[in-house]
Design an enzyme around this catalytic site. Structure first.
Site, PDB file in Angstrom:
ATOM      1  N   LYS A 195       0.826  -1.208   0.000  1.00  0.00           N
ATOM      2  CA  LYS A 195       0.000   0.000   0.000  1.00  0.00           C
ATOM      3  C   LYS A 195       0.860   1.258   0.000  1.00  0.00           C
ATOM      4  O   LYS A 195       0.535   2.245  -0.656  1.00  0.00           O
ATOM      5  CB  LYS A 195      -0.958  -0.019   1.193  1.00  0.00           C
ATOM      6  CG  LYS A 195      -2.085  -1.044   1.046  1.00  0.00           C
ATOM      7  CD  LYS A 195      -3.094  -0.946   2.157  1.00  0.00           C
ATOM      8  CE  LYS A 195      -4.234  -1.942   1.949  1.00  0.00           C
ATOM      9  NZ  LYS A 195      -5.039  -1.643   0.752  1.00  0.00           N
ATOM     10  N   LYS A 198      -3.476 -12.733  -7.375  1.00  0.00           N
ATOM     11  CA  LYS A 198      -4.289 -13.709  -6.657  1.00  0.00           C
ATOM     12  C   LYS A 198      -5.779 -13.425  -6.867  1.00  0.00           C
ATOM     13  O   LYS A 198      -6.193 -12.272  -6.945  1.00  0.00           O
ATOM     14  CB  LYS A 198      -3.960 -13.639  -5.163  1.00  0.00           C
ATOM     15  CG  LYS A 198      -4.691 -14.649  -4.293  1.00  0.00           C
ATOM     16  CD  LYS A 198      -4.276 -14.493  -2.842  1.00  0.00           C
ATOM     17  CE  LYS A 198      -5.048 -15.436  -1.937  1.00  0.00           C
ATOM     18  NZ  LYS A 198      -4.683 -15.286  -0.518  1.00  0.00           N
ATOM     19  N   LYS A 254     -11.430 -11.665  -3.215  1.00  0.00           N
ATOM     20  CA  LYS A 254     -12.810 -11.253  -2.984  1.00  0.00           C
ATOM     21  C   LYS A 254     -12.959  -9.757  -2.859  1.00  0.00           C
ATOM     22  O   LYS A 254     -14.061  -9.222  -2.912  1.00  0.00           O
ATOM     23  CB  LYS A 254     -13.360 -11.935  -1.730  1.00  0.00           C
ATOM     24  CG  LYS A 254     -12.535 -11.723  -0.473  1.00  0.00           C
ATOM     25  CD  LYS A 254     -13.062 -12.563   0.679  1.00  0.00           C
ATOM     26  CE  LYS A 254     -12.167 -12.502   1.901  1.00  0.00           C
ATOM     27  NZ  LYS A 254     -10.882 -13.171   1.705  1.00  0.00           N
TER      28      LYS A 254
END
Length: 336
Positions: A117, A199, A202
């Site tokens: 981040k 990856k 969700k």
């Protein structure tokens, strides 16, 4: 089978910041079900970890409830596994703060999620996201877990947990069991169908690369048929040069139990369309089975009963461990 007291203890949890995915099933849930026969299995819904970034309250409630239902629908048995909400056991947060006080800033600066981040230039990073590896360590150490099943991308956090356990034991005497990470050989990390360098997640903003466990099977089939491949026109397991095909092979092998080598032989000389259709058949059959059981769970009232039973079991273990930790530190001077 050995009694629960003699079995090794395994612990894991899923952070349902979005709807659970096929990647969650292959990489985690399916293995939890297998492990519950061989280990004393403790699995929880990591809802404290969810709020390290903002979540819409209504969506979060639905995701949490669906996560519990899917745990049960995928085959976790509350008579063989302890299943609970992380926030129902307050000892997690308290030991989490104690772990904060035994962690160094340099260690947390090296944690991958925080580093990523920062590298992307994000500025509104919460303190919770920065310190959540300490809470994850507390999640594990509260229960003297012998093993922690994780994907490759989470192995770093178990290593921090091991360091913290050893540091605490050195300072205060033998207190924590030092856990071992368990990384499944096949299917530990399922990649995005639209970008196989990432990856399957969700929390992705776009969902073309992600198949959800509660997704309409027609939508899931369409995503697989549209999955990114390559110009090789050859079904081969080569994650470096053919990551898309390799990802589909991993998915199919994980769900069918057929070794990747046999799949490669079976589809030798055949086109990508035929291969993708076979992958879609396997995935859609699995989704249909899970979704049918999910509906049964939702209608049965099992969720509330499971969480109440699980939290009571977890609190007994967690309270004993936290009391021991606080006595070792010197925080407690009364007998309880």
């Amino acid at each position: 089978m050995e009694s629960a007291e003699k079995r090794k203890r395994m612990l894991s949890g899923i952070k349902p910041s979005g709807q659970l995915t096929l990647g969650n099933y292959i990489g985690a849930l399916r293995n939890f079900v297998r492990y519950q026969d061989d280990y004393e299995m403790i699995v929880f819904i990591a809802n404290l970890h969810c709020i390290t970034v903002y979540q819409d309250p209504q969506e979060l409630k639905k995701n949490l409830r669906d996560a519990v239902a899917l745990y049960l629908a995928c085959g976790l048995d509350p008579q063989r596994a302890t299943i609970f909400l992380q926030s129902d056991v307050l000892e997690h947060a308290q030991l989490g703060f104690i772990m904060n006080c035994n962690s160094y800033q340099g260690e947390l600066n090296r944690m991958t999620q925080y580093k990523d981040k920062v590298a992307k230039g994000e500025t509104n990073i919460t303190v919770g996201l920065y310190t959540y590896p300490c809470l994850m360590a507390a999640d594990i150490l509260l229960y003297d877990a012998d093993y922690v099943p994780v994907g490759e991308d989470q192995k770093q956090h178990v290593e921090l947990t091991r360091d913290l356990a050893q540091r605490f034991n050195h300072r205060y005497g033998d207190t924590f069991r030092v856990p071992e990470p368990v990384v499944p050989q096949v299917g530990a990390r399922i990649m995005s169908l639209s970008d196989p360098s990432k990856k399957m997640s969700k929390s992705d903003k776009g969902d073309k690369g992600c198949i959800y466990l509660l997704e309409d099977v027609r939508s899931a089939r369409k995503k697989i048929m549209s999955a990114v491949t390559d110009m090789e026109a050859c079904v081969r397991f080569d994650p470096q040069d053919q990551p898309g095909i390799s990802n589909l092979l991993t998915i199919m092998s994980s769900l069918s139990g057929e070794p990747i080598e046999q799949l490669v032989q079976r589809f030798a000389g055949k086109g990508y369309g035929e291969f993708k259709s076979a992958v879609a058949d396997v995935v859609c059959a699995q989704l249909s089975e899970i979704q049918a059981r999910y509906q049964q769970v939702i209608q049965s009232g099992m969720i509330e009963q499971t969480l109440q039973q699980g939290s009571e079991q977890a609190r007994r273990l967690a309270r004993r461990k936290l009391d021991k930790v606080q006595r070792k530190i010197g925080m407690e001077f009364r007998k309880k």
